[in-house]
Write a protein that holds these residues in place. Structure first.
Motif, mmCIF file in Angstrom:
data_model
loop_
_atom_site.group_PDB
_atom_site.id
_atom_site.type_symbol
_atom_site.label_atom_id
_atom_site.label_comp_id
_atom_site.label_asym_id
_atom_site.label_seq_id
_atom_site.Cartn_x
_atom_site.Cartn_y
_atom_site.Cartn_z
ATOM 1 N N MET A 1 48.618 -6.089 -81.925
ATOM 2 C CA MET A 1 49.168 -5.005 -82.736
ATOM 3 C C MET A 1 49.222 -3.741 -81.891
ATOM 4 S SD MET A 1 46.009 -4.089 -85.294
ATOM 5 C CE MET A 1 47.034 -2.861 -86.104
ATOM 6 N N ASP A 2 50.106 -2.829 -82.269
ATOM 7 C CA ASP A 2 50.225 -1.588 -81.514
ATOM 8 C C ASP A 2 50.847 -0.497 -82.376
ATOM 9 O OD1 ASP A 2 52.756 -3.396 -80.662
ATOM 10 O OD2 ASP A 2 53.324 -1.274 -80.683
ATOM 11 N N TRP A 3 50.640 0.751 -81.964
ATOM 12 C CA TRP A 3 51.275 1.896 -82.598
ATOM 13 C C TRP A 3 51.405 3.014 -81.586
ATOM 14 C CZ3 TRP A 3 47.809 5.760 -81.977
ATOM 15 C CH2 TRP A 3 46.443 5.495 -82.098
ATOM 16 N N SER A 4 52.300 3.965 -81.878
ATOM 17 C CA SER A 4 52.488 5.136 -81.036
ATOM 18 C C SER A 4 52.346 6.373 -81.901
ATOM 19 C CB SER A 4 53.868 5.100 -80.377
ATOM 20 O OG SER A 4 54.042 6.208 -79.517
ATOM 21 N N ASP A 5 51.686 7.411 -81.356
ATOM 22 C CA ASP A 5 51.392 8.606 -82.141
ATOM 23 C C ASP A 5 51.181 9.778 -81.189
ATOM 24 O OD1 ASP A 5 50.803 10.222 -84.313
ATOM 25 O OD2 ASP A 5 48.995 9.140 -84.913
ATOM 26 N N GLU A 6 51.296 10.980 -81.701
ATOM 27 C CA GLU A 6 50.900 12.139 -80.928
ATOM 28 C C GLU A 6 49.444 12.455 -81.228
ATOM 29 O OE1 GLU A 6 51.651 16.294 -82.970
ATOM 30 O OE2 GLU A 6 53.549 15.216 -82.827
ATOM 31 N N GLY A 7 48.762 13.100 -80.293
ATOM 32 C CA GLY A 7 47.358 13.399 -80.519
ATOM 33 C C GLY A 7 46.835 14.451 -79.565
ATOM 34 N N ILE A 8 45.654 14.955 -79.876
ATOM 35 C CA ILE A 8 44.969 15.954 -79.058
ATOM 36 C C ILE A 8 43.815 15.263 -78.351
ATOM 37 C CG2 ILE A 8 43.654 18.110 -79.099
ATOM 38 C CD1 ILE A 8 45.246 18.646 -81.816
ATOM 39 N N PHE A 9 43.862 15.283 -77.012
ATOM 40 C CA PHE A 9 42.793 14.649 -76.248
ATOM 41 C C PHE A 9 41.511 15.448 -76.440
ATOM 42 C CE2 PHE A 9 40.206 13.934 -72.480
ATOM 43 C CZ PHE A 9 40.203 12.544 -72.410
ATOM 44 N N LEU A 10 40.431 14.759 -76.826
ATOM 45 C CA LEU A 10 39.154 15.411 -77.110
ATOM 46 C C LEU A 10 38.158 15.254 -75.974
ATOM 47 C CD1 LEU A 10 38.732 14.241 -80.819
ATOM 48 C CD2 LEU A 10 39.506 16.486 -80.035
ATOM 49 N N SER A 11 37.952 14.029 -75.528
ATOM 50 C CA SER A 11 36.958 13.782 -74.486
ATOM 51 C C SER A 11 37.172 12.403 -73.898
ATOM 52 C CB SER A 11 35.538 13.886 -75.056
ATOM 53 O OG SER A 11 35.320 12.883 -76.046
ATOM 54 N N GLY A 12 36.553 12.176 -72.739
ATOM 55 C CA GLY A 12 36.633 10.878 -72.098
ATOM 56 C C GLY A 12 35.282 10.462 -71.548
ATOM 57 N N LYS A 13 34.968 9.190 -71.677
ATOM 58 C CA LYS A 13 33.713 8.639 -71.179
ATOM 59 C C LYS A 13 34.026 7.614 -70.091
ATOM 60 C CE LYS A 13 29.534 6.170 -72.667
ATOM 61 N NZ LYS A 13 28.843 5.551 -73.827
ATOM 62 N N PRO A 14 33.545 7.859 -68.863
ATOM 63 C CA PRO A 14 33.843 6.918 -67.779
ATOM 64 C C PRO A 14 33.352 5.507 -68.102
ATOM 65 C CG PRO A 14 32.927 8.956 -66.908
ATOM 66 C CD PRO A 14 32.751 9.013 -68.399
ATOM 67 N N LEU A 15 34.155 4.542 -67.722
ATOM 68 C CA LEU A 15 33.788 3.133 -67.856
ATOM 69 C C LEU A 15 34.059 2.475 -66.507
ATOM 70 C CD1 LEU A 15 32.821 0.854 -69.748
ATOM 71 C CD2 LEU A 15 35.224 0.359 -70.200
ATOM 72 N N GLY A 16 33.011 2.170 -65.772
ATOM 73 C CA GLY A 16 33.182 1.671 -64.422
ATOM 74 C C GLY A 16 33.617 2.789 -63.487
ATOM 75 N N GLU A 17 34.226 2.414 -62.386
ATOM 76 C CA GLU A 17 34.615 3.398 -61.387
ATOM 77 C C GLU A 17 35.999 3.973 -61.619
ATOM 78 O OE1 GLU A 17 34.237 1.717 -57.539
ATOM 79 O OE2 GLU A 17 32.063 1.431 -57.665
ATOM 80 N N ALA A 18 36.821 3.311 -62.424
ATOM 81 C CA ALA A 18 38.216 3.741 -62.537
ATOM 82 C C ALA A 18 38.671 4.044 -63.952
ATOM 83 C CB ALA A 18 39.137 2.676 -61.930
ATOM 84 N N ASN A 19 38.100 3.394 -64.931
ATOM 85 C CA ASN A 19 38.624 3.482 -66.290
ATOM 86 C C ASN A 19 37.922 4.556 -67.120
ATOM 87 O OD1 ASN A 19 40.290 1.303 -65.615
ATOM 88 N ND2 ASN A 19 38.713 -0.165 -66.245
ATOM 89 N N LEU A 20 38.502 4.844 -68.280
ATOM 90 C CA LEU A 20 37.990 5.898 -69.144
ATOM 91 C C LEU A 20 38.172 5.495 -70.598
ATOM 92 C CD1 LEU A 20 37.042 8.960 -68.504
ATOM 93 C CD2 LEU A 20 39.267 9.589 -69.429
ATOM 94 N N ILE A 21 37.135 5.700 -71.404
ATOM 95 C CA ILE A 21 37.290 5.545 -72.854
ATOM 96 C C ILE A 21 37.670 6.901 -73.415
ATOM 97 C CG2 ILE A 21 36.160 4.972 -75.019
ATOM 98 C CD1 ILE A 21 34.343 3.076 -73.496
ATOM 99 N N ALA A 22 38.895 7.011 -73.892
ATOM 100 C CA ALA A 22 39.443 8.282 -74.359
ATOM 101 C C ALA A 22 39.278 8.419 -75.869
ATOM 102 C CB ALA A 22 40.923 8.384 -73.995
#
Length: 243
Positions: A1-22
């Protein structure tokens, strides 16, 4: 499943060396998390700044999964925080307090107000009052709205000067006079959009919303007001009209 939306980026938590949980406050899907692959790279890092307006597409096999984001920059509000510590503190305050909303629960009116605050940062005489109104609206969204349209004691709609700390309702000058030292001040800009915006009114507004956020929302869950909010109030007191 998927969706597209506009949003305000709040914060990001690093996951490993390259990825980010936004964490993104979206218009139609509320506060929503998603994995951004390569989110720590130099290429995408300028997009993933708190306060930026982004277009996100979320994809996952099941609705309950974390899912993944693809992100496109729409408006770069976060860049202004690099030059103004007050803006940085304001964005940090929003990012922390919005966590009080249930995840994936849309709040379109609060989203619109949040975007209005971000777009007003170029007007230093206005946006602090909008931040107070944002907290006022957050209380409403959480089910603890203040009743400021009439006096709790008399029903009068004129000369409202106080807010009762017990009932969270407005009180007129006459009815509240005997208890003035126990009342919270009601800044007039919360009930009259044409009222002047003196620094003392802004401070009174933050004191008002802060009192009820602590009493009704934070303290019952062992939480406290964000440190960023304390920095914001300190900066506003020292430099109320910094550009």
């Amino acid at each position: 499943m998927d969706w597209s939306d506009e949003g305000i980026f709040l914060s990001g938590k690093p996951l490993g060396e390259a990825n980010l949980i936004a964490e993104v406050l979206t218009l139609e899907h509320g506060r929503h998390l998603g994995l951004v692959r390569g989110g720590q790279s130099r290429r995408i890092r300028p997009t993933l700044q708190p306060g930026n307006l982004v277009r996100v597409t979320w994809r996952a096999r099941l609705a309950e999964h974390l899912g993944g984001y693809t992100v496109e920059l729409m408006e770069a509000h976060g860049a202004r925080a690099l030059d103004d510590p007050r803006v940085l503190a304001a964005i940090g305050t929003i990012a922390e307090l919005v966590k009080l909303l249930p995840e994936r629960d849309p709040h379109p009116e609060l989203y619109a107000t949040t975007l209005h605050v971000l777009r007003s940062f170029a007007e230093p005489d206005i946006w602090p009052a909008l931040m107070v109104y944002w907290e006022f609206q957050l209380l409403q969204e959480l089910g603890f709205g203040l009743e400021l349209t009439s006096c709790a004691a008399t029903g009068a709609t004129e000369d409202l000067l106080y807010v009762s700390p017990k009932s969270a309702r407005a009180v007129s000058r006459e009815a509240g006079a005997p208890y003035a030292d126990k009342m919270l001040s009601l800044p007039q800009f919360l009930i009259d959009s044409s009222a002047p915006l003196a620094p003392s009114d802004i401070a009174a507004g933050f004191a008002l919303t802060g009192y009820f956020l602590e009493r009704d929302v934070l303290t019952p869950h062992g939480l406290k007001l964000p440190d960023a909010r304390g920095r914001l109030l300190d900066l506003l007191q020292r430099e109320p009209h910094a550009a």
